[in-house]
Design a protein around this motif. Structure first.
Motif, PDB file in Angstrom:
ATOM      1  N   SER A 164       0.811  -1.220   0.000  1.00 33.27           N
ATOM      2  CA  SER A 164       0.000   0.000   0.000  1.00 33.27           C
ATOM      3  C   SER A 164       0.844   1.270   0.000  1.00 33.27           C
ATOM      4  CB  SER A 164      -0.940   0.019   1.210  1.00 33.27           C
ATOM      5  OG  SER A 164      -0.192   0.266   2.395  1.00 33.27           O
ATOM      6  N   GLY A 165       2.171   1.102  -0.014  1.00 30.52           N
ATOM      7  CA  GLY A 165       3.031   2.284   0.054  1.00 30.52           C
ATOM      8  C   GLY A 165       3.866   2.516  -1.194  1.00 30.52           C
ATOM      9  N   LEU A 166       3.350   2.098  -2.366  1.00 30.04           N
ATOM     10  CA  LEU A 166       4.164   2.141  -3.589  1.00 30.04           C
ATOM     11  C   LEU A 166       3.804   3.328  -4.461  1.00 30.04           C
ATOM     12  CD1 LEU A 166       3.900  -1.666  -4.490  1.00 30.04           C
ATOM     13  CD2 LEU A 166       5.559  -0.531  -2.996  1.00 30.04           C
ATOM     14  N   GLU A 167       4.786   3.759  -5.258  1.00 31.30           N
ATOM     15  CA  GLU A 167       4.552   4.834  -6.223  1.00 31.30           C
ATOM     16  C   GLU A 167       4.617   4.269  -7.632  1.00 31.30           C
ATOM     17  OE1 GLU A 167       6.976   8.255  -5.528  1.00 31.30           O
ATOM     18  OE2 GLU A 167       6.592   8.192  -3.375  1.00 31.30           O
ATOM     19  N   LEU A 168       3.625   4.683  -8.458  1.00 33.21           N
ATOM     20  CA  LEU A 168       3.553   4.240  -9.855  1.00 33.21           C
ATOM     21  C   LEU A 168       3.873   5.427 -10.755  1.00 33.21           C
ATOM     22  CD1 LEU A 168       1.015   2.972  -8.115  1.00 33.21           C
ATOM     23  CD2 LEU A 168       0.390   1.975 -10.295  1.00 33.21           C
ATOM     24  N   ARG A 169       4.543   5.141 -11.875  1.00 31.81           N
ATOM     25  CA  ARG A 169       4.896   6.220 -12.793  1.00 31.81           C
ATOM     26  C   ARG A 169       4.938   5.648 -14.203  1.00 31.81           C
ATOM     27  NH1 ARG A 169       9.796   7.586 -14.479  1.00 31.81           N
ATOM     28  NH2 ARG A 169      10.723   6.078 -13.078  1.00 31.81           N
ATOM     29  N   LEU A 170       4.284   6.329 -15.130  1.00 34.48           N
ATOM     30  CA  LEU A 170       4.296   5.880 -16.526  1.00 34.48           C
ATOM     31  C   LEU A 170       4.569   7.056 -17.444  1.00 34.48           C
ATOM     32  CD1 LEU A 170       2.100   3.338 -18.350  1.00 34.48           C
ATOM     33  CD2 LEU A 170       2.205   5.662 -19.282  1.00 34.48           C
ATOM     34  N   LEU A 171       5.483   6.839 -18.393  1.00 38.77           N
ATOM     35  CA  LEU A 171       5.820   7.853 -19.393  1.00 38.77           C
ATOM     36  C   LEU A 171       5.622   7.257 -20.781  1.00 38.77           C
ATOM     37  CD1 LEU A 171       8.155   7.881 -16.923  1.00 38.77           C
ATOM     38  CD2 LEU A 171       8.844   9.931 -18.161  1.00 38.77           C
ATOM     39  N   VAL A 172       5.183   8.075 -21.711  1.00 42.99           N
ATOM     40  CA  VAL A 172       5.115   7.651 -23.109  1.00 42.99           C
ATOM     41  C   VAL A 172       6.069   8.532 -23.905  1.00 42.99           C
ATOM     42  CG1 VAL A 172       3.659   7.399 -25.150  1.00 42.99           C
ATOM     43  CG2 VAL A 172       2.738   6.849 -22.889  1.00 42.99           C
ATOM     44  N   ASN A 173       7.022   7.921 -24.583  1.00 45.89           N
ATOM     45  CA  ASN A 173       8.065   8.632 -25.337  1.00 45.89           C
ATOM     46  C   ASN A 173       8.735   9.695 -24.468  1.00 45.89           C
ATOM     47  OD1 ASN A 173       7.139   7.078 -27.483  1.00 45.89           O
ATOM     48  ND2 ASN A 173       5.724   8.677 -28.174  1.00 45.89           N
ATOM     49  N   GLY A 174       8.918   9.373 -23.193  1.00 47.42           N
ATOM     50  CA  GLY A 174       9.614  10.278 -22.281  1.00 47.42           C
ATOM     51  C   GLY A 174       8.731  11.312 -21.603  1.00 47.42           C
ATOM     52  N   SER A 175       7.461  11.426 -22.025  1.00 50.96           N
ATOM     53  CA  SER A 175       6.561  12.415 -21.409  1.00 50.96           C
ATOM     54  C   SER A 175       5.739  11.771 -20.296  1.00 50.96           C
ATOM     55  CB  SER A 175       5.580  12.974 -22.452  1.00 50.96           C
ATOM     56  OG  SER A 175       6.289  13.621 -23.472  1.00 50.96           O
ATOM     57  N   ALA A 195       1.125   9.236 -12.655  1.00 50.79           N
ATOM     58  CA  ALA A 195       1.945   9.227 -11.438  1.00 50.79           C
ATOM     59  C   ALA A 195       0.977   9.144 -10.273  1.00 50.79           C
ATOM     60  CB  ALA A 195       2.795  10.486 -11.340  1.00 50.79           C
ATOM     61  N   ALA A 196       1.132   8.130  -9.450  1.00 52.34           N
ATOM     62  CA  ALA A 196       0.150   7.921  -8.381  1.00 52.34           C
ATOM     63  C   ALA A 196       0.757   7.037  -7.306  1.00 52.34           C
ATOM     64  CB  ALA A 196      -1.116   7.283  -8.951  1.00 52.34           C
ATOM     65  N   ARG A 197      -0.027   6.801  -6.271  1.00 52.77           N
ATOM     66  CA  ARG A 197       0.418   5.979  -5.143  1.00 52.77           C
ATOM     67  C   ARG A 197      -0.633   4.910  -4.876  1.00 52.77           C
ATOM     68  NH1 ARG A 197       3.758   9.680  -2.257  1.00 52.77           N
ATOM     69  NH2 ARG A 197       3.483   8.559  -0.318  1.00 52.77           N
ATOM     70  N   THR A 198      -0.174   3.713  -4.537  1.00 50.45           N
ATOM     71  CA  THR A 198      -1.126   2.634  -4.248  1.00 50.45           C
ATOM     72  C   THR A 198      -1.909   2.916  -2.964  1.00 50.45           C
ATOM     73  OG1 THR A 198       0.625   1.352  -3.173  1.00 50.45           O
ATOM     74  CG2 THR A 198       0.157   0.837  -5.480  1.00 50.45           C
ATOM     75  N   ALA A 199      -1.462   3.884  -2.166  1.00 49.47           N
ATOM     76  CA  ALA A 199      -2.226   4.275  -0.971  1.00 49.47           C
ATOM     77  C   ALA A 199      -3.612   4.796  -1.372  1.00 49.47           C
ATOM     78  CB  ALA A 199      -1.470   5.344  -0.195  1.00 49.47           C
ATOM     79  N   ASP A 200      -3.757   5.240  -2.632  1.00 51.18           N
ATOM     80  CA  ASP A 200      -5.034   5.803  -3.089  1.00 51.18           C
ATOM     81  C   ASP A 200      -5.963   4.776  -3.729  1.00 51.18           C
ATOM     82  OD1 ASP A 200      -4.406   8.367  -2.195  1.00 51.18           O
ATOM     83  OD2 ASP A 200      -3.292   8.827  -4.027  1.00 51.18           O
ATOM     84  N   LEU A 201      -5.604   3.504  -3.698  1.00 47.14           N
ATOM     85  CA  LEU A 201      -6.521   2.477  -4.208  1.00 47.14           C
ATOM     86  C   LEU A 201      -7.843   2.518  -3.435  1.00 47.14           C
ATOM     87  CD1 LEU A 201      -4.095  -0.570  -4.562  1.00 47.14           C
ATOM     88  CD2 LEU A 201      -5.478   0.361  -6.427  1.00 47.14           C
ATOM     89  N   VAL A 202      -8.964   2.399  -4.140  1.00 50.61           N
ATOM     90  CA  VAL A 202     -10.269   2.328  -3.463  1.00 50.61           C
ATOM     91  C   VAL A 202     -10.348   1.003  -2.706  1.00 50.61           C
ATOM     92  CG1 VAL A 202     -12.766   2.257  -3.793  1.00 50.61           C
ATOM     93  CG2 VAL A 202     -11.356   3.822  -5.183  1.00 50.61           C
ATOM     94  N   LEU A 203     -10.151  -0.118  -3.399  1.00 45.01           N
ATOM     95  CA  LEU A 203     -10.035  -1.417  -2.737  1.00 45.01           C
ATOM     96  C   LEU A 203      -8.551  -1.777  -2.689  1.00 45.01           C
ATOM     97  CD1 LEU A 203     -12.944  -3.659  -4.145  1.00 45.01           C
ATOM     98  CD2 LEU A 203     -12.893  -2.264  -2.072  1.00 45.01           C
ATOM     99  N   SER A 204      -8.025  -2.003  -1.498  1.00 42.81           N
ATOM    100  CA  SER A 204      -6.603  -2.323  -1.316  1.00 42.81           C
ATOM    101  C   SER A 204      -6.325  -3.739  -1.827  1.00 42.81           C
ATOM    102  CB  SER A 204      -6.259  -2.238   0.162  1.00 42.81           C
ATOM    103  OG  SER A 204      -6.966  -3.262   0.863  1.00 42.81           O
ATOM    104  N   VAL A 205      -5.048  -4.111  -1.843  1.00 41.42           N
ATOM    105  CA  VAL A 205      -4.691  -5.469  -2.284  1.00 41.42           C
ATOM    106  C   VAL A 205      -5.391  -6.535  -1.429  1.00 41.42           C
ATOM    107  CG1 VAL A 205      -2.782  -7.118  -2.532  1.00 41.42           C
ATOM    108  CG2 VAL A 205      -2.532  -4.747  -3.373  1.00 41.42           C
TER     109      VAL A 205
END
Ligand code: MN
Length: 285
Positions: free
Chosen positions: A207-218, A222-232
Motif C-alpha cells: 500500500s506504500g508504492l509509487e507508480l509512474r508511466l511515461l510515453v516517449n519520455g513524457s 503518477a500515483a500511489r497505491t495508498a489511493d486504491l479504493v479497494l486495497s490489495v
C-alpha cells in the motif's frame, strides 16, 4: 528475491543489474501428465523451491540484465483478474471524458466488481504491444499486479497477503469503445507483466508504492497505491469470494488517473517503486 524469465524460458534471480541463471531449478518440478493443471506450476512451488533458488544463485552464470530479453515472470497464469475504476481520480476522469467512458456512466468498483482478461493476452516487457483496431483509441493503464502463490477460496482480508507469491508491474492495455471490458482488454499482447516478480519479503507493504508511466519520455501517470479504493487485501477477499484463486493467477489492481492513447512507434516506460522499471515498445499487429 526478484525472479525473472527470459523469452527462451530461462529462469533467473535478478541481483542488481545482473540476471543469475537458475534455470536448473525447473528440474525439481515433478513432470506432469495430461490434463495439464490450470495453474502455474513454478509459482505453486516457489516457496518450496526458494532454498534451491538461493543455492543455485551462488554459483550460477551471470549475465547483464540489459542483454536479457524478458518474458512475463508468470508463464501460465490461469486467470487475469482485473479491477475497473479502483482509483477515485481515474473514475472522475473517466466520467468526464466520453473518449474513455464511451458515453455510458462509469460505475465504481464496488458496483461493477471485477472482470477477467484472457490469459492469452499476456506478454513480457521485451515483447512488443501489438495494437489492433488502430483507427480507434487504445490506451495505456499502469497497474500494480499481484501474483497469487497459494490456492485461496473465500479468504478474509486479514489473511489475504499470505496468499501472495509476489508483485510485478502491469500494463492493462485497453481499446476504448462500447464492447465489454473483457473483450476490449483481452487482445493478444494487451496484458504486459514484468519486469520480474518481487517476493513479498523484499517488497514489504503493497500500500506504500509509487507508480509512474511515461510515453516517449513524457509523464502521463503518477500515483500511489495508498489511493486504491479497494486495497490489495480487499481485492483478494473480494475476488476469492466469487472464485478460487490459484497459484499464478494475477490480480491487476486498477489504474490511476492520467490514462491516454498510444500508437505504433511509441515506447512506454512503466515503473513501480520497490519493483522496477520496464520499457515496452508499441507496434501494429
Ligand atoms: Mn485497468
Amino acid at each position: 528475491m526478484r525472479i525473472g524469465r527470459t523469452m527462451d524460458d530461462q529462469i533467473g534471480v535478478v541481483e542488481g543489474d545482473e540476471f543469475v541463471d537458475v534455470t536448473a531449478v525447473l528440474a525439481e518440478i515433478s513432470p506432469c501428465t495430461y490434463p495439464l493443471p490450470r495453474y502455474d506450476r513454478l509459482i505453486s512451488e516457489l516457496e518450496r523451491l526458494r532454498p534451491r533458488f538461493e543455492d543455485l544463485a551462488r554459483t550460477a552464470p551471470r549475465r547483464r540484465l540489459r542483454d536479457v530479453r524478458l518474458a512475463s515472470p508468470v508463464a501460465n497464469p490461469g486467470k487475469i483478474v482485473a479491477a475497473p475504476a479502483n482509483y477515485r481520480r481515474h473514475l472522475e476522469e473517466a466520467r468526464a471524458d466520453p473518449g474513455i467512458s464511451f458515453g455510458a456512466q462509469v460505475a465504481g468498483i464496488r458496483e461493477v466488481g471485477l472482470f477477467l482478461k484472457a490469459s492469452s493476452s499476456v506478454i513480457g516487457p521485451s515483447q512488443n504491444i501489438l495494437l489492433r483496431n488502430t483507427d480507434r483509441r487504445n490506451d495505456h493503464e499502469i497497474e500494480l499486479s499481484v501474483v497469487i502463490g497459494a490456492e485461496a477460496d473465500r479468504v478474509r482480508r486479514d489473511d489475504a497477503l499470505n496468499c501472495v507469491a509476489g508483485y510485478c508491474v502491469g500494463l492493462d492495455i485497453t481499446l476504448r469503445g462500447p464492447e465489454e471490458r473483457s473483450l476490449r482488454k483481452s487482445a493478444d499482447t494487451y496484458s504486459v507483466l514484468g519486469p520480474w516478480l518481487v517476493t513479498p519479503d523484499e517488497l514489504g507493504d503493497p500500500s506504500g508504492l509509487e507508480l509512474r508511466l511515461l510515453v516517449n519520455g513524457s509523464p502521463r501517470q503518477a500515483a500511489r497505491t495508498a489511493d486504491l479504493v479497494l486495497s490489495v487485501p480487499e481485492l483478494i477477499e473480494f475476488a476469492s469470494s466469487f472464485y478460487t484463486l490459484m497459484p499464478g493467477d494475477v490480480i491487476m489492481t486498477g489504474t490511476p488517473e492520467g490514462v491516454g492513447p498510444i500508437a505504433p512507434g511509441d515506447h512506454i516506460e512503466a515503473a513501480i517503486s520497490g519493483i522496477g522499471t520496464m520499457t515496452v515498445h508499441v507496434a501494429a499487429a
